[in-house]
Design a protein around this motif. Sequence first.
Motif, PDB file in Angstrom:
ATOM      1  N   VAL A 272      41.777 -22.748   8.211  1.00  0.00           N
ATOM      2  CA  VAL A 272      41.542 -24.189   8.161  1.00  0.00           C
ATOM      3  C   VAL A 272      42.854 -24.934   8.397  1.00  0.00           C
ATOM      4  O   VAL A 272      42.905 -25.918   9.138  1.00  0.00           O
ATOM      5  CB  VAL A 272      40.922 -24.582   6.806  1.00  0.00           C
ATOM      6  N   ASN A 273      43.928 -24.450   7.790  1.00  0.00           N
ATOM      7  CA  ASN A 273      45.229 -25.077   7.996  1.00  0.00           C
ATOM      8  C   ASN A 273      45.618 -25.080   9.472  1.00  0.00           C
ATOM      9  O   ASN A 273      46.093 -26.083   9.995  1.00  0.00           O
ATOM     10  CB  ASN A 273      46.314 -24.348   7.197  1.00  0.00           C
ATOM     11  N   VAL A 274      45.429 -23.932  10.133  1.00  0.00           N
ATOM     12  CA  VAL A 274      45.791 -23.839  11.553  1.00  0.00           C
ATOM     13  C   VAL A 274      44.933 -24.795  12.376  1.00  0.00           C
ATOM     14  O   VAL A 274      45.429 -25.503  13.258  1.00  0.00           O
ATOM     15  CB  VAL A 274      45.654 -22.391  12.073  1.00  0.00           C
ATOM     16  N   ALA A 275      43.637 -24.839  12.062  1.00  0.00           N
ATOM     17  CA  ALA A 275      42.736 -25.722  12.804  1.00  0.00           C
ATOM     18  C   ALA A 275      43.169 -27.179  12.659  1.00  0.00           C
ATOM     19  O   ALA A 275      43.218 -27.925  13.636  1.00  0.00           O
ATOM     20  CB  ALA A 275      41.303 -25.542  12.312  1.00  0.00           C
ATOM     21  N   THR A 276      43.509 -27.579  11.421  1.00  0.00           N
ATOM     22  CA  THR A 276      43.933 -28.956  11.188  1.00  0.00           C
ATOM     23  C   THR A 276      45.199 -29.274  11.991  1.00  0.00           C
ATOM     24  O   THR A 276      45.290 -30.304  12.659  1.00  0.00           O
ATOM     25  CB  THR A 276      44.198 -29.198   9.687  1.00  0.00           C
ATOM     26  N   PHE A 277      46.163 -28.365  11.934  1.00  0.00           N
ATOM     27  CA  PHE A 277      47.416 -28.535  12.678  1.00  0.00           C
ATOM     28  C   PHE A 277      47.173 -28.747  14.169  1.00  0.00           C
ATOM     29  O   PHE A 277      47.671 -29.698  14.769  1.00  0.00           O
ATOM     30  CB  PHE A 277      48.270 -27.265  12.545  1.00  0.00           C
ATOM     31  N   VAL A 278      46.421 -27.828  14.756  1.00  0.00           N
ATOM     32  CA  VAL A 278      46.219 -27.868  16.204  1.00  0.00           C
ATOM     33  C   VAL A 278      45.419 -29.111  16.591  1.00  0.00           C
ATOM     34  O   VAL A 278      45.738 -29.789  17.569  1.00  0.00           O
ATOM     35  CB  VAL A 278      45.517 -26.590  16.705  1.00  0.00           C
ATOM     36  N   GLY A 279      44.409 -29.441  15.771  1.00  0.00           N
ATOM     37  CA  GLY A 279      43.601 -30.627  16.045  1.00  0.00           C
ATOM     38  C   GLY A 279      44.446 -31.901  16.037  1.00  0.00           C
ATOM     39  O   GLY A 279      44.329 -32.745  16.925  1.00  0.00           O
ATOM     40  N   ILE A 280      45.337 -32.019  15.039  1.00  0.00           N
ATOM     41  CA  ILE A 280      46.205 -33.200  14.953  1.00  0.00           C
ATOM     42  C   ILE A 280      47.151 -33.242  16.146  1.00  0.00           C
ATOM     43  O   ILE A 280      47.357 -34.284  16.761  1.00  0.00           O
ATOM     44  CB  ILE A 280      47.017 -33.189  13.634  1.00  0.00           C
ATOM     45  N   LYS A 281      47.687 -32.078  16.495  1.00  0.00           N
ATOM     46  CA  LYS A 281      48.621 -32.019  17.619  1.00  0.00           C
ATOM     47  C   LYS A 281      47.937 -32.478  18.903  1.00  0.00           C
ATOM     48  O   LYS A 281      48.517 -33.199  19.710  1.00  0.00           O
ATOM     49  CB  LYS A 281      49.135 -30.583  17.778  1.00  0.00           C
ATOM     50  N   GLN A 282      46.684 -32.074  19.083  1.00  0.00           N
ATOM     51  CA  GLN A 282      45.974 -32.431  20.313  1.00  0.00           C
ATOM     52  C   GLN A 282      45.499 -33.877  20.307  1.00  0.00           C
ATOM     53  O   GLN A 282      45.703 -34.597  21.265  1.00  0.00           O
ATOM     54  CB  GLN A 282      44.755 -31.519  20.507  1.00  0.00           C
ATOM     55  N   LEU A 283      44.817 -34.276  19.230  1.00  0.00           N
ATOM     56  CA  LEU A 283      44.111 -35.566  19.270  1.00  0.00           C
ATOM     57  C   LEU A 283      44.283 -36.392  18.002  1.00  0.00           C
ATOM     58  O   LEU A 283      43.424 -37.215  17.685  1.00  0.00           O
ATOM     59  CB  LEU A 283      42.623 -35.322  19.516  1.00  0.00           C
ATOM     60  N   GLY A 284      45.351 -36.182  17.260  1.00  0.00           N
ATOM     61  CA  GLY A 284      45.600 -37.011  16.086  1.00  0.00           C
ATOM     62  C   GLY A 284      44.709 -36.665  14.902  1.00  0.00           C
ATOM     63  O   GLY A 284      44.055 -35.613  14.884  1.00  0.00           O
ATOM     64  N   THR A 285      44.674 -37.563  13.935  1.00  0.00           N
ATOM     65  CA  THR A 285      43.978 -37.308  12.669  1.00  0.00           C
ATOM     66  C   THR A 285      42.505 -36.922  12.871  1.00  0.00           C
ATOM     67  O   THR A 285      42.030 -35.941  12.301  1.00  0.00           O
ATOM     68  CB  THR A 285      44.051 -38.558  11.770  1.00  0.00           C
ATOM     69  N   LEU A 286      41.810 -37.682  13.695  1.00  0.00           N
ATOM     70  CA  LEU A 286      40.397 -37.379  13.930  1.00  0.00           C
ATOM     71  C   LEU A 286      40.256 -35.990  14.558  1.00  0.00           C
ATOM     72  O   LEU A 286      39.353 -35.226  14.222  1.00  0.00           O
ATOM     73  CB  LEU A 286      39.768 -38.455  14.827  1.00  0.00           C
ATOM     74  N   GLY A 287      41.189 -35.656  15.444  1.00  0.00           N
ATOM     75  CA  GLY A 287      41.202 -34.317  16.048  1.00  0.00           C
ATOM     76  C   GLY A 287      41.340 -33.241  14.986  1.00  0.00           C
ATOM     77  O   GLY A 287      40.690 -32.196  15.056  1.00  0.00           O
ATOM     78  N   GLY A 288      42.193 -33.491  13.987  1.00  0.00           N
ATOM     79  CA  GLY A 288      42.385 -32.531  12.896  1.00  0.00           C
ATOM     80  C   GLY A 288      41.090 -32.283  12.151  1.00  0.00           C
ATOM     81  O   GLY A 288      40.739 -31.142  11.830  1.00  0.00           O
ATOM     82  N   ILE A 289      40.351 -33.364  11.908  1.00  0.00           N
ATOM     83  CA  ILE A 289      39.085 -33.232  11.176  1.00  0.00           C
ATOM     84  C   ILE A 289      38.042 -32.516  12.035  1.00  0.00           C
ATOM     85  O   ILE A 289      37.346 -31.607  11.570  1.00  0.00           O
ATOM     86  CB  ILE A 289      38.583 -34.633  10.727  1.00  0.00           C
TER      87      ILE A 289
END
Lengths: 187, 179
Positions: B61-78
């Motif tokens: 979950v941590n990795v997913a949140t990191f990569v999502g934020i890196k790609q598309l910001g906070t909403l991407g992290g979620i």
Amino acid sequence: MLYLRLFFEFFKTGLFAVGGGLATLPFLSAMGEKTGWFTQAQLANMIAISESTPGPIGVNMATYVGFETGGALGSVVATIGLITPSVMVIMVVSSFLKKYKDNKYVQAVFYGLRAASVALIASSLLSVVEMSLLSVDVYNTTGNILDIFNFLNIMIAIALYAAIKKYNAHPAVFLLVSAILGIVLGL
Amino acid sequence: MNSYLDLFLTFARIGGLTFGGGYAMLPMLERELVENKKWIAEEDLTDYFAIGQCTPGVIAVNVATFVGIKQLGTLGGIVATLGVVFPSVVIITVIAAFLSNFAELEVVNHAFAGLRVCVCVLIFNAVSKLFKKSIVDRYTIGIFLCVLGLSVFTNLSPIVFVVCSGIAGVVIKVKGGIN
């Protein structure tokens, strides 16, 4: 009310279980005793199921406990409770990293940290090897050093490694092949 | 919108194809995120795992949140995080509802004995790639061996290793003239 408690209990687990998956176990065990939602025997059954299904074990456990106590909605609520602290913490860490990524000290920290991270992954690899390629319990009963090696599994592992190096297919392909081998050969 | 869907589906694929939790996800992440999508580099993955070791919650979950934020910001992290847990929630709910003896089925046990062998090989393959990127000189070899030895033979928390190796990194670089 039950859903609120489910969320809160799993939120706590997600917040305090540091180090991933199996670190949630002591918290779940305490949760079962405190709330009466499940017995220790049921917990053991849940662990077995979580380990035999895809996905992160902590998430599987939350879904399973949530379903058993509050149905389909319970499973969603428990899972969201578990992951909420992670998401919040990582958002903070991530914005910090973005700001200081080029700082020399931060880079120096990561230079040391990467080596440790790879070592920790390698050490968990050793425990997977012990579980899947060695039979330490057989060796303990027979005392014959050759019995420690599970030769059939080791041969399959070598063949799989050669195939991975040669074909570079998606890991799922190799997982499927090995699951079929497991069933056919009765591993 | 399309890129959010891509993020969700990529992480759902990773979550749905990982057997054995935690580190077993590494080969999938490496394949999907580094090789296929090229969203992150090998080193990023190592960093995320190190951070995941000392922050609360499930590492995947941590990795997913990191990569999502890196790609598309906070909403991407979620979105990425919901993607990685989605298959688990569906599969476990179905099993809990209909197949409470799932883990005792003989065919499941044999399949998983086979899967474990493969997981072992896949993690080895992934670790050797990370090793090449992160173990770059004699200092990092030293840190690697110390942490590996101590984590095999002691019960020290991973947090101790992560904190100490971070400090070691700074000491080594400062001694070598950080500026």
